[in-house]
Design a protein around this motif. Sequence first.
Motif, PDB file in Angstrom:
ATOM      1  N   UNK A  36       1.001  -1.352   0.023  1.00 42.05           N
ATOM      2  CA  UNK A  36      -0.028   0.074  -0.110  1.00 42.05           C
ATOM      3  C   UNK A  36       0.951   1.248  -0.035  1.00 42.05           C
ATOM      4  N   UNK A  37       1.851   1.331   0.798  1.00 40.84           N
ATOM      5  CA  UNK A  37       2.757   2.110   0.892  1.00 40.84           C
ATOM      6  C   UNK A  37       3.471   2.558  -0.456  1.00 40.84           C
ATOM      7  N   UNK A  38       3.903   1.512  -0.854  1.00 39.17           N
ATOM      8  CA  UNK A  38       4.882   1.433  -2.346  1.00 39.17           C
ATOM      9  C   UNK A  38       3.905   2.083  -3.241  1.00 39.17           C
ATOM     10  N   UNK A  39       2.574   1.532  -3.494  1.00 38.43           N
ATOM     11  CA  UNK A  39       1.687   1.968  -4.462  1.00 38.43           C
ATOM     12  C   UNK A  39       1.672   3.401  -4.343  1.00 38.43           C
ATOM     13  N   UNK A  40       1.300   4.033  -3.257  1.00 37.05           N
ATOM     14  CA  UNK A  40       1.252   5.520  -2.833  1.00 37.05           C
ATOM     15  C   UNK A  40       2.431   6.276  -3.398  1.00 37.05           C
ATOM     16  N   UNK A  41       3.653   5.809  -3.113  1.00 38.30           N
ATOM     17  CA  UNK A  41       4.799   6.543  -3.638  1.00 38.30           C
ATOM     18  C   UNK A  41       4.750   6.428  -4.962  1.00 38.30           C
ATOM     19  N   UNK A  64       0.144  11.590  -9.850  1.00 38.72           N
ATOM     20  CA  UNK A  64      -1.478  11.494  -9.665  1.00 38.72           C
ATOM     21  C   UNK A  64      -1.527  12.397  -8.124  1.00 38.72           C
ATOM     22  N   UNK A  65      -0.710  13.132  -7.604  1.00 39.67           N
ATOM     23  CA  UNK A  65      -1.113  14.000  -6.544  1.00 39.67           C
ATOM     24  C   UNK A  65      -0.923  13.290  -5.214  1.00 39.67           C
ATOM     25  N   UNK A  66      -0.451  14.247  -4.400  1.00 40.70           N
ATOM     26  CA  UNK A  66      -0.196  13.800  -2.989  1.00 40.70           C
ATOM     27  C   UNK A  66      -1.271  14.130  -1.909  1.00 40.70           C
ATOM     28  N   UNK A  67      -2.452  14.279  -2.450  1.00 39.80           N
ATOM     29  CA  UNK A  67      -3.566  14.895  -1.547  1.00 39.80           C
ATOM     30  C   UNK A  67      -4.130  13.706  -0.835  1.00 39.80           C
ATOM     31  N   UNK A  68      -5.289  13.788  -0.621  1.00 38.66           N
ATOM     32  CA  UNK A  68      -6.088  12.693  -0.077  1.00 38.66           C
ATOM     33  C   UNK A  68      -6.077  11.319  -0.786  1.00 38.66           C
ATOM     34  N   UNK A 115      -9.145   9.008  -7.431  1.00 38.91           N
ATOM     35  CA  UNK A 115      -9.867   9.390  -8.776  1.00 38.91           C
ATOM     36  C   UNK A 115      -8.970   9.791  -9.678  1.00 38.91           C
ATOM     37  N   UNK A 116      -8.024  10.309  -9.419  1.00 34.21           N
ATOM     38  CA  UNK A 116      -7.018  10.828 -10.459  1.00 34.21           C
ATOM     39  C   UNK A 116      -6.573   9.522 -11.236  1.00 34.21           C
ATOM     40  N   UNK A 117      -6.059   8.564 -10.360  1.00 32.46           N
ATOM     41  CA  UNK A 117      -5.655   7.132 -11.192  1.00 32.46           C
ATOM     42  C   UNK A 117      -6.885   6.710 -11.886  1.00 32.46           C
ATOM     43  N   UNK A 118      -8.136   6.752 -11.635  1.00 25.59           N
ATOM     44  CA  UNK A 118      -9.031   6.033 -12.119  1.00 25.59           C
ATOM     45  C   UNK A 118      -9.177   6.619 -13.914  1.00 25.59           C
ATOM     46  N   UNK A 119      -8.814   8.082 -13.984  1.00 26.09           N
ATOM     47  CA  UNK A 119      -9.440   8.347 -15.307  1.00 26.09           C
ATOM     48  C   UNK A 119      -8.374   7.581 -16.314  1.00 26.09           C
ATOM     49  N   UNK A 120      -7.212   7.044 -15.961  1.00 27.19           N
ATOM     50  CA  UNK A 120      -6.441   6.244 -16.925  1.00 27.19           C
ATOM     51  C   UNK A 120      -6.243   4.854 -16.612  1.00 27.19           C
TER      52      UNK A 120
END
Length: 217
Positions: free
Chosen positions: A102-107, A114-118, A124-129
């Motif tokens: 989970x941490x690795x995918x976030x990094x 794809x942003x560092x927000x919530x 949501x950003x990842x889902x577009x592609x």
Amino acid sequence: MTLVILVAALGAMAALVFAPAVRQSGRGGLMNRFGPEYDRAVSRHNGDEKAAQWELSERVRHYGDLPIQRLSPEAREQYAARWAGLQEHFVDAPAHAVREADRLLGELAVERGYGSGSHEEQMDAISVRHAYVVDAYRQLHLMAARTRGDGDGQVDTERMREVLVSARVLFEELVRAQPHDKGPRRRHPSLRPVLPQQNRGGHRSGRIPGQRLGPAR
């Protein structure tokens, strides 16, 4: 007469320019682009397709033109090695491996742009592609939270393995995809049993190291 012809010509040009956007934001275009995410949005809005379509159209508007960053070959190899490492340790510490994934995918998502927000905004950003596989990341994140709250022994190990295997598909897409891959990924690769399992006697069936990722496509 000339003015009428000019206006008609301008109208036809505008229709050609905006037609792709209209098709993309319509029901069929959104269903094709988002796949299972479309159904999830409809369910979240209690069956209100109009509300779901508005939400998904807003995702495309906000995140469709994100400047996705290219990974260097060195970075790609490092990510691949880290994922292979957490797979290697899954049998000994499955909950820890899930949290590390989970941490690795976030990094990785942050580095790709794809942003560092919530976490929800990042999804949501990842889902577009990557709409067809983003839910695997969502399930991984939920599973990681469960292991932190309940401890290693309270979550089914086989379920953790399934979640990790599914999340690897998104991991590979994020590592391999390059900025010119603008369209959403619609084909869902077959999931491979890349994690070790235990046989009925409690012994390991043998560790299967993570495969080296091939060159960017």
